[in-house]
Design a protein around this motif. Structure first.
Motif, PDB file in Angstrom:
ATOM      1  N   PRO A 292     -13.290   6.628  -3.049  1.00 49.28           N
ATOM      2  CA  PRO A 292     -11.953   6.563  -3.650  1.00 49.28           C
ATOM      3  C   PRO A 292     -11.966   6.451  -5.175  1.00 49.28           C
ATOM      4  CG  PRO A 292     -12.095   5.078  -1.778  1.00 49.28           C
ATOM      5  CD  PRO A 292     -13.488   5.572  -2.059  1.00 49.28           C
ATOM      6  N   SER A 293     -12.884   5.687  -5.731  1.00 46.39           N
ATOM      7  CA  SER A 293     -12.940   5.524  -7.185  1.00 46.39           C
ATOM      8  C   SER A 293     -13.249   6.850  -7.875  1.00 46.39           C
ATOM      9  CB  SER A 293     -13.999   4.487  -7.574  1.00 46.39           C
ATOM     10  OG  SER A 293     -13.614   3.222  -7.105  1.00 46.39           O
TER      11      SER A 293
ATOM     12  N   ALA B  64      -8.559   7.513  -6.812  1.00 41.51           N
ATOM     13  CA  ALA B  64      -7.679   6.642  -6.019  1.00 41.51           C
ATOM     14  C   ALA B  64      -8.308   5.253  -5.921  1.00 41.51           C
ATOM     15  CB  ALA B  64      -7.453   7.243  -4.643  1.00 41.51           C
ATOM     16  N   LYS B  65      -8.554   4.674  -7.065  1.00 46.00           N
ATOM     17  CA  LYS B  65      -9.296   3.414  -7.131  1.00 46.00           C
ATOM     18  C   LYS B  65      -8.531   2.222  -6.557  1.00 46.00           C
ATOM     19  CE  LYS B  65     -12.118   0.679 -10.211  1.00 46.00           C
ATOM     20  NZ  LYS B  65     -12.786   0.631 -11.489  1.00 46.00           N
TER      21      LYS B  65
ATOM     22  N   CYS C   8      -6.398   0.074  -4.097  1.00 44.28           N
ATOM     23  CA  CYS C   8      -6.035  -0.019  -2.679  1.00 44.28           C
ATOM     24  C   CYS C   8      -4.982  -1.110  -2.529  1.00 44.28           C
ATOM     25  CB  CYS C   8      -7.262  -0.349  -1.838  1.00 44.28           C
ATOM     26  SG  CYS C   8      -6.931  -0.475  -0.064  1.00 44.28           S
TER      27      CYS C   8
ATOM     28  N   GLU D  93      -0.545   9.406  -0.177  1.00 46.40           N
ATOM     29  CA  GLU D  93      -1.037   8.134  -0.692  1.00 46.40           C
ATOM     30  C   GLU D  93      -1.135   7.092   0.427  1.00 46.40           C
ATOM     31  OE1 GLU D  93       1.847   9.775  -3.871  1.00 46.40           O
ATOM     32  OE2 GLU D  93       1.780   9.634  -1.697  1.00 46.40           O
TER      33      GLU D  93
ATOM     34  N   LYS E 247      -1.519   1.067   4.365  1.00 43.19           N
ATOM     35  CA  LYS E 247      -2.689   1.083   3.478  1.00 43.19           C
ATOM     36  C   LYS E 247      -2.475   2.264   2.543  1.00 43.19           C
ATOM     37  CE  LYS E 247      -7.706   1.413   3.269  1.00 43.19           C
ATOM     38  NZ  LYS E 247      -8.948   1.589   4.065  1.00 43.19           N
TER      39      LYS E 247
ATOM     40  N   ARG F 162      -3.533   4.250  -1.199  1.00 39.53           N
ATOM     41  CA  ARG F 162      -4.527   4.465  -2.252  1.00 39.53           C
ATOM     42  C   ARG F 162      -3.885   5.271  -3.371  1.00 39.53           C
ATOM     43  NH1 ARG F 162      -9.656   2.262  -3.056  1.00 39.53           N
ATOM     44  NH2 ARG F 162     -10.518   1.709  -1.047  1.00 39.53           N
TER      45      ARG F 162
ATOM     46  N   TYR G 258       1.101   3.053  -8.494  1.00 39.22           N
ATOM     47  CA  TYR G 258       1.680   2.368  -7.342  1.00 39.22           C
ATOM     48  C   TYR G 258       3.141   1.997  -7.597  1.00 39.22           C
ATOM     49  CZ  TYR G 258       2.719  -0.849  -3.615  1.00 39.22           C
ATOM     50  OH  TYR G 258       3.320  -1.461  -2.545  1.00 39.22           O
TER      51      TYR G 258
ATOM     52  N   SER H 200      -5.967  -5.059  -3.153  1.00 40.85           N
ATOM     53  CA  SER H 200      -7.350  -5.357  -2.799  1.00 40.85           C
ATOM     54  C   SER H 200      -8.137  -5.634  -4.078  1.00 40.85           C
ATOM     55  CB  SER H 200      -7.970  -4.177  -2.058  1.00 40.85           C
ATOM     56  OG  SER H 200      -9.339  -4.402  -1.818  1.00 40.85           O
TER      57      SER H 200
ATOM     58  N   GLU I 269     -13.601  -4.641  -1.968  1.00 41.14           N
ATOM     59  CA  GLU I 269     -13.829  -4.215  -0.588  1.00 41.14           C
ATOM     60  C   GLU I 269     -15.116  -4.859  -0.086  1.00 41.14           C
ATOM     61  OE1 GLU I 269     -12.886  -0.026   0.897  1.00 41.14           O
ATOM     62  OE2 GLU I 269     -15.072   0.004   0.616  1.00 41.14           O
TER      63      GLU I 269
ATOM     64  N   TYR J 245     -16.170  -1.669   4.826  1.00 44.23           N
ATOM     65  CA  TYR J 245     -15.407  -0.474   5.138  1.00 44.23           C
ATOM     66  C   TYR J 245     -16.187   0.268   6.213  1.00 44.23           C
ATOM     67  CZ  TYR J 245     -13.364   4.158   4.862  1.00 44.23           C
ATOM     68  OH  TYR J 245     -12.767   5.356   5.183  1.00 44.23           O
TER      69      TYR J 245
END
Length: 139
Positions: A45-46, A50-51, A53, A80, A96, A98, A105, A127, A130, A133
Protein backbone atom coordinates in the motif's frame (compact mmCIF):
# COMPACT_ATOMS: atom_id res chain seq x y z
CA UNK A 1 -1.97 -21.49 -3.26
CA UNK A 2 -3.12 -19.06 -0.56
CA UNK A 3 0.43 -17.88 0.05
CA UNK A 4 1.67 -17.91 -3.57
CA UNK A 5 -0.89 -18.21 -6.36
CA UNK A 6 1.83 -17.54 -8.92
CA UNK A 7 3.80 -20.70 -8.28
CA UNK A 8 4.01 -23.12 -11.21
CA UNK A 9 1.49 -25.96 -11.13
CA UNK A 10 4.33 -28.48 -11.42
CA UNK A 11 5.90 -27.12 -8.20
CA UNK A 12 2.55 -27.16 -6.44
CA UNK A 13 1.98 -30.73 -7.62
CA UNK A 14 5.33 -31.83 -6.18
CA UNK A 15 4.46 -30.20 -2.82
CA UNK A 16 1.11 -31.98 -2.53
CA UNK A 17 2.07 -35.25 -4.27
CA UNK A 18 -0.12 -34.85 -7.38
CA UNK A 19 0.51 -34.68 -11.09
CA UNK A 20 0.40 -31.21 -12.65
CA UNK A 21 -2.71 -32.17 -14.64
CA UNK A 22 -4.49 -33.31 -11.45
CA UNK A 23 -3.60 -30.05 -9.70
CA UNK A 24 -4.91 -28.07 -12.67
CA UNK A 25 -8.17 -30.04 -12.69
CA UNK A 26 -8.58 -29.61 -8.91
CA UNK A 27 -8.06 -25.85 -9.17
CA UNK A 28 -10.71 -25.67 -11.92
CA UNK A 29 -13.10 -27.64 -9.69
CA UNK A 30 -12.40 -25.30 -6.76
CA UNK A 31 -13.04 -22.26 -8.97
CA UNK A 32 -16.28 -23.74 -10.35
CA UNK A 33 -17.47 -24.51 -6.81
CA UNK A 34 -16.71 -20.95 -5.68
CA UNK A 35 -14.03 -22.01 -3.19
CA UNK A 36 -11.45 -19.98 -5.12
CA UNK A 37 -12.81 -16.45 -5.58
CA UNK A 38 -9.91 -15.22 -7.68
CA UNK A 39 -6.17 -15.03 -8.00
CA UNK A 40 -4.61 -11.67 -7.25
CA UNK A 41 -1.36 -9.82 -6.75
CA UNK A 42 -0.98 -8.12 -3.36
CA UNK A 43 0.52 -4.65 -3.68
CA UNK A 44 2.44 -2.80 -0.99
CA UNK A 45 0.00 0.00 0.00
CA UNK A 46 2.76 2.51 0.79
CA UNK A 47 4.47 2.03 -2.56
CA UNK A 48 1.09 2.12 -4.35
CA UNK A 49 0.20 5.52 -2.89
CA UNK A 50 -2.33 4.29 -0.32
CA UNK A 51 -0.28 4.57 2.84
CA UNK A 52 -3.07 5.61 5.24
CA UNK A 53 -5.33 2.83 6.54
CA UNK A 54 -8.56 3.93 8.22
CA UNK A 55 -11.24 1.88 9.92
CA UNK A 56 -14.50 3.81 9.77
CA UNK A 57 -17.47 2.86 11.91
CA UNK A 58 -20.59 3.99 10.07
CA UNK A 59 -24.08 4.37 11.54
CA UNK A 60 -27.11 4.86 9.31
CA UNK A 61 -30.11 7.04 10.07
CA UNK A 62 -32.43 4.10 9.51
CA UNK A 63 -32.33 0.56 8.16
CA UNK A 64 -34.87 0.85 5.41
CA UNK A 65 -34.28 -1.03 2.17
CA UNK A 66 -33.54 2.28 0.47
CA UNK A 67 -30.94 3.31 3.07
CA UNK A 68 -29.16 -0.04 2.97
CA UNK A 69 -29.26 -0.14 -0.85
CA UNK A 70 -27.89 3.41 -1.16
CA UNK A 71 -25.13 2.72 1.33
CA UNK A 72 -24.17 -0.47 -0.52
CA UNK A 73 -24.00 1.56 -3.74
CA UNK A 74 -21.57 4.01 -2.10
CA UNK A 75 -19.40 1.12 -0.95
CA UNK A 76 -19.40 -0.47 -4.40
CA UNK A 77 -18.60 2.81 -6.16
CA UNK A 78 -15.47 3.68 -4.17
CA UNK A 79 -12.30 1.62 -4.62
CA UNK A 80 -10.83 3.29 -1.52
CA UNK A 81 -13.15 1.04 0.49
CA UNK A 82 -11.36 -2.30 0.61
CA UNK A 83 -13.75 -4.04 2.97
CA UNK A 84 -17.21 -3.43 4.36
CA UNK A 85 -18.70 -5.48 7.16
CA UNK A 86 -22.16 -5.23 8.69
CA UNK A 87 -21.48 -5.54 12.40
CA UNK A 88 -23.19 -5.81 15.75
CA UNK A 89 -22.60 -3.20 18.41
CA UNK A 90 -22.85 0.57 18.29
CA UNK A 91 -22.13 0.98 14.56
CA UNK A 92 -23.93 -0.59 11.62
CA UNK A 93 -20.87 -1.08 9.39
CA UNK A 94 -17.11 -1.07 9.63
CA UNK A 95 -15.17 -0.02 6.56
CA UNK A 96 -11.50 -0.61 5.84
CA UNK A 97 -10.34 2.31 3.72
CA UNK A 98 -6.95 2.97 2.08
CA UNK A 99 -5.99 6.44 0.87
CA UNK A 100 -2.80 8.45 0.39
CA UNK A 101 -3.01 10.64 3.49
CA UNK A 102 -5.26 12.39 6.00
CA UNK A 103 -6.23 15.08 3.49
CA UNK A 104 -7.36 12.45 1.00
CA UNK A 105 -9.39 10.74 3.70
CA UNK A 106 -11.04 14.01 4.73
CA UNK A 107 -12.05 14.61 1.10
CA UNK A 108 -13.35 11.07 0.76
CA UNK A 109 -15.27 11.15 4.04
CA UNK A 110 -16.91 14.53 3.49
CA UNK A 111 -17.74 14.00 -0.19
CA UNK A 112 -18.56 10.29 -0.32
CA UNK A 113 -19.82 9.29 3.11
CA UNK A 114 -21.18 12.30 4.96
CA UNK A 115 -23.07 13.74 1.99
CA UNK A 116 -25.27 10.67 1.88
CA UNK A 117 -28.54 11.47 3.67
CA UNK A 118 -28.72 7.95 5.12
CA UNK A 119 -25.37 8.20 6.94
CA UNK A 120 -25.89 9.47 10.50
CA UNK A 121 -22.29 9.33 11.71
CA UNK A 122 -18.78 8.16 10.92
CA UNK A 123 -16.21 7.45 13.62
CA UNK A 124 -12.71 7.06 12.19
CA UNK A 125 -9.78 5.15 13.64
CA UNK A 126 -6.40 5.54 11.96
CA UNK A 127 -4.02 2.60 11.88
CA UNK A 128 -0.75 3.62 13.51
CA UNK A 129 1.13 0.44 12.68
CA UNK A 130 0.22 -2.83 11.00
CA UNK A 131 1.10 -5.68 13.33
CA UNK A 132 -0.22 -8.53 11.21
CA UNK A 133 -1.64 -8.75 7.71
CA UNK A 134 -2.76 -12.07 6.31
CA UNK A 135 -4.97 -13.19 3.46
CA UNK A 136 -4.65 -16.95 3.92
CA UNK A 137 -7.51 -18.66 5.73
CA UNK A 138 -6.53 -20.96 8.63
CA UNK A 139 -7.15 -24.37 7.06
Amino acid sequence: MQRDAGQPLAALGRRVGMAQSTVSRKLQEFEAAGLIRGRVVLLDPSRAGAKLCVFASVSLEDHSEEAVRDFAAIVAAHPEILECHAVSGTADYILKIRVADVEAYEQFMTHALLRNPHVRSVVSSFSLKEIKYATALPL
